[in-house]
Design a protein around this motif. Sequence first.
Motif, PDB file in Angstrom:
ATOM      1  N   PHE A  61       0.843  -1.203   0.000  1.00 25.80           N
ATOM      2  CA  PHE A  61       0.000   0.000   0.000  1.00 25.80           C
ATOM      3  C   PHE A  61       0.877   1.250   0.000  1.00 25.80           C
ATOM      4  CE2 PHE A  61      -2.496   3.131   2.552  1.00 25.80           C
ATOM      5  CZ  PHE A  61      -3.614   3.249   1.725  1.00 25.80           C
ATOM      6  N   MET A  62       1.886   1.240   0.858  1.00 24.76           N
ATOM      7  CA  MET A  62       2.791   2.388   0.935  1.00 24.76           C
ATOM      8  C   MET A  62       3.585   2.547  -0.364  1.00 24.76           C
ATOM      9  SD  MET A  62       4.158   2.069   4.843  1.00 24.76           S
ATOM     10  CE  MET A  62       5.336   3.378   4.633  1.00 24.76           C
ATOM     11  N   ALA A  63       4.047   1.443  -0.928  1.00 28.96           N
ATOM     12  CA  ALA A  63       4.812   1.504  -2.174  1.00 28.96           C
ATOM     13  C   ALA A  63       3.949   2.088  -3.292  1.00 28.96           C
ATOM     14  CB  ALA A  63       5.320   0.113  -2.549  1.00 28.96           C
ATOM     15  N   MET A  64       2.684   1.695  -3.343  1.00 29.59           N
ATOM     16  CA  MET A  64       1.777   2.220  -4.368  1.00 29.59           C
ATOM     17  C   MET A  64       1.638   3.741  -4.223  1.00 29.59           C
ATOM     18  SD  MET A  64      -2.263   1.399  -4.975  1.00 29.59           S
ATOM     19  CE  MET A  64      -2.727   2.212  -3.460  1.00 29.59           C
ATOM     20  N   HIS A  65       1.473   4.209  -2.993  1.00 26.97           N
ATOM     21  CA  HIS A  65       1.325   5.649  -2.775  1.00 26.97           C
ATOM     22  C   HIS A  65       2.634   6.401  -3.025  1.00 26.97           C
ATOM     23  CE1 HIS A  65      -2.838   5.933  -1.589  1.00 26.97           C
ATOM     24  NE2 HIS A  65      -2.678   4.762  -1.003  1.00 26.97           N
ATOM     25  N   MET A  66       3.734   5.760  -2.737  1.00 27.03           N
ATOM     26  CA  MET A  66       5.020   6.388  -3.019  1.00 27.03           C
ATOM     27  C   MET A  66       5.254   6.492  -4.528  1.00 27.03           C
ATOM     28  SD  MET A  66       7.197   4.660   0.071  1.00 27.03           S
ATOM     29  CE  MET A  66       8.783   5.331  -0.362  1.00 27.03           C
ATOM     30  N   GLU A  67       4.799   5.484  -5.275  1.00 28.65           N
ATOM     31  CA  GLU A  67       4.894   5.548  -6.734  1.00 28.65           C
ATOM     32  C   GLU A  67       4.071   6.715  -7.268  1.00 28.65           C
ATOM     33  OE1 GLU A  67       3.839   1.751  -8.418  1.00 28.65           O
ATOM     34  OE2 GLU A  67       5.293   0.722  -7.148  1.00 28.65           O
TER      35      GLU A  67
END
Length: 124
Positions: A61-67
């Motif tokens: 979830f965090m990686a998606m938002h960081m992308e």
Amino acid sequence: MVSVDDRPRLTEEEKKQNHIQSEHKRRTQIRNGLEAVSKIVPDCENLTRSEGVLLHKLVEFMAMHMEERQKMIEELEKLGEEVDPQMKVCLRNLDDYYKNRTKPEEGGETSRSPTGQPEEGHGE
């Protein structure tokens, strides 16, 4: 004033009870944190007892938002806007995450770079 040497020593039972209380407090804090995370991350409402799955979903979830953040920064820079270097620090961490990520044991997912492309040579 009472010096350290003048205080009565704890008995073994008191030490044990202090340890039990500390552990109970620590587990309660972890449980509360995981419960809060499960309310934030989509599709995790009932995963509080599966900490590993919940943490994996949180990272995704965090990686998606960081992308998404990375794309916004790139768009701002294309428009000639200046972006605070601190805003990019976590994005370097995202790149490191994808470079160092191990293949999940379940689900057969492949690692993807921040651009969404499969990583070359992953899992070797």
